[in-house]
Design a protein around this motif. Structure first.
Motif, PDB file in Angstrom:
ATOM      1  N   LEU A  11       0.904  -1.240  -0.132  1.00  0.00           N
ATOM      2  CA  LEU A  11       0.019   0.113   0.103  1.00  0.00           C
ATOM      3  C   LEU A  11       0.886   1.399   0.005  1.00  0.00           C
ATOM      4  O   LEU A  11       1.668   1.427   0.881  1.00  0.00           O
ATOM      5  CB  LEU A  11      -0.931  -0.028   1.252  1.00  0.00           C
ATOM      6  N   GLU A  15      -2.804   5.385   0.375  1.00  0.00           N
ATOM      7  CA  GLU A  15      -3.735   4.531   0.782  1.00  0.00           C
ATOM      8  C   GLU A  15      -3.912   4.024   2.066  1.00  0.00           C
ATOM      9  O   GLU A  15      -4.857   4.022   2.837  1.00  0.00           O
ATOM     10  CB  GLU A  15      -3.918   3.227  -0.266  1.00  0.00           C
ATOM     11  N   TRP A  16      -2.682   3.773   2.647  1.00  0.00           N
ATOM     12  CA  TRP A  16      -2.519   3.267   3.919  1.00  0.00           C
ATOM     13  C   TRP A  16      -3.074   4.639   5.013  1.00  0.00           C
ATOM     14  O   TRP A  16      -3.541   4.110   6.021  1.00  0.00           O
ATOM     15  CB  TRP A  16      -1.345   2.601   4.403  1.00  0.00           C
ATOM     16  N   SER A  17      -2.812   5.778   4.528  1.00  0.00           N
ATOM     17  CA  SER A  17      -2.996   6.892   5.521  1.00  0.00           C
ATOM     18  C   SER A  17      -4.510   6.971   5.574  1.00  0.00           C
ATOM     19  O   SER A  17      -4.946   7.376   6.741  1.00  0.00           O
ATOM     20  CB  SER A  17      -2.163   8.051   4.817  1.00  0.00           C
ATOM     21  N   ARG A  19      -6.813   4.857   5.138  1.00  0.00           N
ATOM     22  CA  ARG A  19      -7.464   3.790   5.864  1.00  0.00           C
ATOM     23  C   ARG A  19      -7.199   3.748   7.251  1.00  0.00           C
ATOM     24  O   ARG A  19      -8.258   3.436   7.888  1.00  0.00           O
ATOM     25  CB  ARG A  19      -6.716   2.278   5.235  1.00  0.00           C
ATOM     26  N   GLU A  20      -6.171   4.195   7.745  1.00  0.00           N
ATOM     27  CA  GLU A  20      -5.682   4.534   9.031  1.00  0.00           C
ATOM     28  C   GLU A  20      -6.926   5.545   9.455  1.00  0.00           C
ATOM     29  O   GLU A  20      -7.228   5.522  10.662  1.00  0.00           O
ATOM     30  CB  GLU A  20      -4.194   5.005   9.177  1.00  0.00           C
ATOM     31  N   TRP A  64      -5.000   1.286  14.159  1.00  0.00           N
ATOM     32  CA  TRP A  64      -5.412   0.522  12.962  1.00  0.00           C
ATOM     33  C   TRP A  64      -4.126  -0.347  12.755  1.00  0.00           C
ATOM     34  O   TRP A  64      -3.049  -0.135  12.711  1.00  0.00           O
ATOM     35  CB  TRP A  64      -5.415   1.424  11.757  1.00  0.00           C
ATOM     36  N   PRO A  66      -3.027  -3.146   9.409  1.00  0.00           N
ATOM     37  CA  PRO A  66      -3.182  -3.556   8.224  1.00  0.00           C
ATOM     38  C   PRO A  66      -3.431  -5.247   7.995  1.00  0.00           C
ATOM     39  O   PRO A  66      -3.952  -5.776   7.173  1.00  0.00           O
ATOM     40  CB  PRO A  66      -2.376  -3.503   7.449  1.00  0.00           C
ATOM     41  N   VAL A  70       0.683  -7.481   4.408  1.00  0.00           N
ATOM     42  CA  VAL A  70       0.450  -6.169   3.866  1.00  0.00           C
ATOM     43  C   VAL A  70       1.553  -5.168   4.243  1.00  0.00           C
ATOM     44  O   VAL A  70       1.859  -5.412   5.444  1.00  0.00           O
ATOM     45  CB  VAL A  70      -0.941  -5.536   4.342  1.00  0.00           C
ATOM     46  N   LEU A  72       3.331  -1.368   4.342  1.00  0.00           N
ATOM     47  CA  LEU A  72       2.929  -0.094   4.208  1.00  0.00           C
ATOM     48  C   LEU A  72       4.360   0.639   3.902  1.00  0.00           C
ATOM     49  O   LEU A  72       5.272   0.690   4.378  1.00  0.00           O
ATOM     50  CB  LEU A  72       2.724   0.687   5.717  1.00  0.00           C
ATOM     51  N   GLU A 103       5.770  -3.510   8.102  1.00  0.00           N
ATOM     52  CA  GLU A 103       4.843  -4.711   8.018  1.00  0.00           C
ATOM     53  C   GLU A 103       4.851  -5.459   9.534  1.00  0.00           C
ATOM     54  O   GLU A 103       5.688  -5.229  10.321  1.00  0.00           O
ATOM     55  CB  GLU A 103       4.915  -5.569   6.719  1.00  0.00           C
TER      56      GLU A 103
END
Length: 302
Positions: A11, A15-17, A19-20, A64, A66, A70, A72, A103
Motif C-alpha cells: 500500500l 492509501e494506507w494513510s 485507511r488508518e 489500525w 493492516p 500487507v 505499508l 509490516e
C-alpha cells in the motif's frame, strides 16, 4: 508446473494513510459515549461491559493494523506520514523491510505468542465446525444471581421478577450453558442445574456458534490476534459484541427499563421466541467473522 506464491500486498502512503484515518474515525464513533462517560466518572452496566470484561481501552480500538501480508510503503509519503510510519515500525511485532516499508513481523509474533494463538485457533475451528444450538434463553445471567444476596450482585439494578421469581425461572427451565466463562460465574447453588459442567479444558469440545458469549468472545479473539488481525475485522467484532451485550442484558433477570431498554421476558412464550430469533441472527452475523479469524490464524501458519 511450478506454484506461484503471491507476494505481500503493498500500500502506498496515500492509501494506507486514508485507511488508518477511516479506521480511527470509525473507532472513535464507536467509543464516543464510553469516553464521554469516562470523563465524567460514570459507569453504564450494559455499554461499558466490553471494556471492563476484556480489559479494553478505547485507544486500543483506534490503533489500525493492516494485518499480515500487507506492507505499508513510504512511497508518496508526506513528512507526517513518514513520522507515523517510523512510529509504527517501533510498535511491538512490526518490522521494517529492506525497501523501507513497514509490516507485521508475523514470525516474531508467532514465536512470542504461539501457544496462546494455537489454543485460540483450536477453539475457533471447533466452534465453526458445529451447528448452532439455540434456545438456551440467556439463563446463564439468571443462574449468576440464583439465591444470591443483593449485596453480591454484579449490577446495581433491581430484579425484574424479584428474588423468588428469578429463582423460580432457574428451577423451572432447562439450563444448558456450554460456555465456561459464563458458567464460572454461576452461583454455587445454580451449578447443579446446568446440564453440562464446562471447564477451560473442555472449551474446544463444548463451544458452539449459537452461544451469545462465544460470539461475543470473537472480540477477544480479534484482540488476541492483533496485530495480525486487520482493523476492520476488529471493529466488526466489537460491534457484534456490543449488540450481543444489549440482548444479553435485555434477557437477563435485571430490570433494564431505567436504562431505556425493553426487557425480553424469556419466562414467557413470546419472550422465548424473541430471544431465539435474535440469537439466530447473531449466529449468522458471527459466522463470517469467525471464519475470517480462522483465516488470520492459518495465515500465521498455525
Amino acid at each position: 508446473m511450478s506454484t506461484v506464491v503471491a507476494g505481500p500486498q503493498v500500500l502506498r502512503a496515500a492509501e494506507w494513510s486514508a485507511r488508518e484515518a477511516a479506521h480511527r474515525s470509525r473507532a472513535r464513533d464507536l467509543t464516543a459515549a464510553h469516553r464521554e462517560r469516562q470523563s465524567r466518572g460514570q459507569r453504564h452496566p450494559v455499554e461499558d461491559f466490553l471494556f471492563d470484561y476484556y480489559t479494553l481501552r478505547a485507544g486500543r480500538l483506534e490503533r489500525w493494523h493492516p494485518g499480515t501480508g500487507v506492507r505499508l510503503s513510504p512511497d508518496g509519503a508526506t513528512p507526517e506520514d513518514l513520522a507515523r510510519l517510523d512510529a509504527r515500525a517501533a510498535w511491538r511485532w512490526y518490522r521494517t523491510t529492506d525497501d523501507g516499508a513497514v509490516e507485521v513481523d508475523a514470525a516474531r509474533f508467532v514465536a512470542d505468542r504461539g501457544p496462546a494463538l494455537s489454543r485460540l485457533l483450536t477453539v475457533l475451528r471447533a466452534t465453526a465446525s458445529r451447528p448452532a444450538h439455540l434456545g438456551c434463553l440467556g439463563l446463564h445471567e439468571w443462574a449468576m444471581v440464583y439465591r444470591q444476596p443483593p449485596a453480591e450482585r454484579r449490577h446495581d439494578l433491581p430484579l425484574r421478577l424479584g428474588a423468588e421469581g428469578t429463582d423460580a425461572v432457574v428451577e423451572s427451565h432447562p439450563v444448558r450453558c456450554t460456555h465456561f466463562d459464563a458458567f464460572r460465574f454461576f452461583t454455587p447453588a445454580a451449578r447443579p442445574f446446568n446440564r453440562l459442567q464446562p471447564t477451560r479444558e473442555s472449551q474446544a469440545e463444548l463451544e458452539q456458534p449459537g452461544c451469545l458469549h462465544a460470539n461475543m468472545d470473537l472480540l477477544h479473539a480479534a484482540l488476541t490476534l492483533s496485530p495480525a488481525c486487520p482493523g476492520d475485522l476488529l471493529l466488526d467484532a466489537f460491534e457484534l459484541a456490543r449488540d450481543i451485550r444489549v440482548l444479553d442484558m435485555r434477557a437477563s433477570p435485571y430490570d433494564v427499563t431505567p436504562l431505556g431498554l425493553t426487557p425480553v421476558a424469556i419466562e414467557t412464550a413470546d419472550g422465548r421466541a424473541e430471544y431465539v430469533a435474535a440469537q439466530r441472527g447473531f449466529a449468522e452475523r458471527a459466522r463470517p467473522l469467525r471464519e475470517r479469524l480462522v483465516d488470520v490464524g492459518e495465515g500465521l501458519g498455525l
